[in-house]
Design a protein around this motif. Sequence first.
Motif, mmCIF file in Angstrom:
data_model
loop_
_atom_site.group_PDB
_atom_site.id
_atom_site.type_symbol
_atom_site.label_atom_id
_atom_site.label_comp_id
_atom_site.label_asym_id
_atom_site.label_seq_id
_atom_site.Cartn_x
_atom_site.Cartn_y
_atom_site.Cartn_z
ATOM 1 N N UNK A 56 -10.335 5.979 0.040
ATOM 2 C CA UNK A 56 -11.002 6.314 -1.167
ATOM 3 C C UNK A 56 -10.492 5.497 -2.244
ATOM 4 N N UNK A 57 -11.286 5.183 -3.295
ATOM 5 C CA UNK A 57 -10.706 4.465 -4.525
ATOM 6 C C UNK A 57 -10.015 5.116 -5.393
ATOM 7 N N UNK A 58 -9.172 4.846 -6.112
ATOM 8 C CA UNK A 58 -8.592 3.589 -6.326
ATOM 9 C C UNK A 58 -7.624 3.170 -5.516
ATOM 10 N N UNK A 59 -7.430 2.176 -4.863
ATOM 11 C CA UNK A 59 -6.552 1.845 -3.756
ATOM 12 C C UNK A 59 -5.009 1.719 -4.462
ATOM 13 N N UNK A 60 -4.019 2.424 -3.781
ATOM 14 C CA UNK A 60 -2.642 2.733 -4.629
ATOM 15 C C UNK A 60 -1.721 1.449 -3.787
ATOM 16 N N UNK A 61 -1.116 1.023 -4.869
ATOM 17 C CA UNK A 61 -0.231 -0.071 -4.304
ATOM 18 C C UNK A 61 1.048 0.085 -5.385
ATOM 19 N N UNK A 62 2.326 -0.339 -4.767
ATOM 20 C CA UNK A 62 3.592 -0.330 -5.280
ATOM 21 C C UNK A 62 4.015 -1.756 -5.697
ATOM 22 N N UNK A 63 4.457 -1.971 -6.836
ATOM 23 C CA UNK A 63 4.930 -3.157 -7.408
ATOM 24 C C UNK A 63 6.646 -3.106 -8.155
ATOM 25 N N UNK A 64 7.147 -4.108 -8.079
ATOM 26 C CA UNK A 64 8.540 -4.080 -8.667
ATOM 27 C C UNK A 64 8.497 -3.525 -10.060
ATOM 28 N N UNK A 65 9.631 -2.997 -10.591
ATOM 29 C CA UNK A 65 9.568 -2.243 -11.814
ATOM 30 C C UNK A 65 9.331 -3.382 -12.843
ATOM 31 N N UNK A 70 0.949 -1.006 0.156
ATOM 32 C CA UNK A 70 0.032 -0.116 -0.026
ATOM 33 C C UNK A 70 0.813 1.153 -0.067
ATOM 34 N N UNK A 71 0.438 2.254 -0.718
ATOM 35 C CA UNK A 71 1.263 3.504 -0.932
ATOM 36 C C UNK A 71 0.288 4.656 -1.178
ATOM 37 N N UNK A 72 1.275 5.968 -1.428
ATOM 38 C CA UNK A 72 0.591 6.987 -1.840
ATOM 39 C C UNK A 72 -0.633 7.428 -1.018
ATOM 40 N N UNK A 73 -1.631 7.765 -1.654
ATOM 41 C CA UNK A 73 -2.733 8.454 -0.944
ATOM 42 C C UNK A 73 -3.535 7.349 0.096
ATOM 43 N N UNK A 74 -3.624 6.129 -0.521
ATOM 44 C CA UNK A 74 -4.159 5.051 0.300
ATOM 45 C C UNK A 74 -3.468 5.063 1.718
ATOM 46 N N UNK A 75 -2.063 4.787 1.685
ATOM 47 C CA UNK A 75 -1.496 4.790 3.016
ATOM 48 C C UNK A 75 -1.397 5.813 3.788
ATOM 49 N N UNK A 76 -1.498 7.046 3.156
ATOM 50 C CA UNK A 76 -1.537 8.054 3.821
ATOM 51 C C UNK A 76 -2.995 8.470 4.595
ATOM 52 N N UNK A 77 -4.044 7.744 3.976
ATOM 53 C CA UNK A 77 -5.463 7.763 4.437
ATOM 54 C C UNK A 77 -5.385 6.868 5.698
ATOM 55 N N UNK A 78 -4.863 5.504 5.608
ATOM 56 C CA UNK A 78 -5.062 4.602 6.453
ATOM 57 C C UNK A 78 -4.166 5.032 7.707
ATOM 58 N N UNK A 123 0.624 -2.518 11.293
ATOM 59 C CA UNK A 123 -0.167 -3.466 11.754
ATOM 60 C C UNK A 123 -0.252 -4.700 10.807
ATOM 61 N N UNK A 124 -1.410 -4.819 10.193
ATOM 62 C CA UNK A 124 -1.951 -6.141 9.314
ATOM 63 C C UNK A 124 -1.564 -5.683 7.840
ATOM 64 N N UNK A 125 -1.104 -4.682 7.672
ATOM 65 C CA UNK A 125 -0.897 -4.321 6.231
ATOM 66 C C UNK A 125 0.464 -4.402 5.736
ATOM 67 N N UNK A 126 0.826 -4.675 4.326
ATOM 68 C CA UNK A 126 2.120 -4.452 3.711
ATOM 69 C C UNK A 126 2.116 -3.304 3.240
ATOM 70 N N UNK A 127 3.056 -2.521 3.430
ATOM 71 C CA UNK A 127 3.202 -1.236 3.064
ATOM 72 C C UNK A 127 4.615 -0.639 2.222
ATOM 73 N N UNK A 170 -4.600 1.198 -8.420
ATOM 74 C CA UNK A 170 -3.810 1.913 -9.083
ATOM 75 C C UNK A 170 -2.484 1.351 -8.832
ATOM 76 N N UNK A 171 -1.847 0.600 -9.777
ATOM 77 C CA UNK A 171 -0.440 0.396 -9.536
ATOM 78 C C UNK A 171 0.617 1.388 -9.821
ATOM 79 N N UNK A 172 1.820 1.439 -8.812
ATOM 80 C CA UNK A 172 2.850 2.111 -9.179
ATOM 81 C C UNK A 172 3.983 1.228 -9.279
ATOM 82 N N UNK A 173 4.655 1.597 -10.511
ATOM 83 C CA UNK A 173 6.132 0.399 -10.664
ATOM 84 C C UNK A 173 7.268 1.280 -10.073
#
Length: 287
Positions: A68-77, A53-61, A101-105, A88-91
């Motif tokens: 809010x949607x979309x959930x922003x996540x980071x993935x390897x390039x 989890x990253x970006x706006x989603x992580x900040x909100x949590x 907590x219970x989230x991977x961030x 929304x995927x961020x490479x």
Amino acid sequence: MRLKHYSGGLSAHQLYLRIKKGVMTRLAPGIHVWGKPSPVEAAHVLSAQGFLLTGRTLAQLMMEEEVTLPIEVSIPHRQRRSDTPWVRFHRTRIFRPATWGEFNIELPVIAATRLATAAALRFLNHVYAGRKGQAEADKHAKEKLSARAKRLLNQAAIGADSPPERDLVAALRQAGLRLKCNSKIGDYHWDIELLDYGIAIEVDGFRYHRDSEETQANFRRDRWKANDATLRGYTVLRYAAGCIYQQLGQVVDQILAAVRPDPKPGRWSFGVWKWHPYFQGLGPGFL
């Protein structure tokens, strides 16, 4: 959580029919859940699949705001994923997993680079607040970071405990001063230390010194604290939080005078009752 990731057993056509009927939801290619998840539930599912989890989603949590949607996540390039209304995927070439907590961030200092500057600084100020904030930021700064991540760390009020402290930090940095928040001098912590000038600054709220057994203890401790810093050679400056909100210019002017003495001091050199709005009958909001 009532939703579970579904990964197989149905043909593409069968999945399509269930999605169309609302029985299942397609979060992203290959990721389906039974029912329609809330944004937080979707974040749980995506996190459980190894996305960060990253970006706006992580900040909100982390700031306990509505997710809010979309959930922003980071993935390897090297990975390629198609965005959907749900995610929304961020490479990234700098893939630094962490947990909250219970989230991977994604590491907060990296996640902040997905945000506009003002929002990124607000997020970093929240994540790295308090006495442990500086140590945590220092640990994360040892990771490989982008140039923007480093700039954001330098701009943020790392270690500051409150909004007025952060406002003062921003103003002092704008004036070109190097500083450290929640700096330890002797056995005591000070809100701000000006690193090149031996100046210790404290920002107090009115409630901090209201009449109670706890605040009386704070009051006594602070007399010894100020004396200790003075005997160590520091110039001690103290301000009410209301002065930061309402008289920030005068506060900064006085601090600069301590740094670079001016033969023409500002109005703060006169009795405070002669110029401060609080003493002009404008009320406690101007403390």
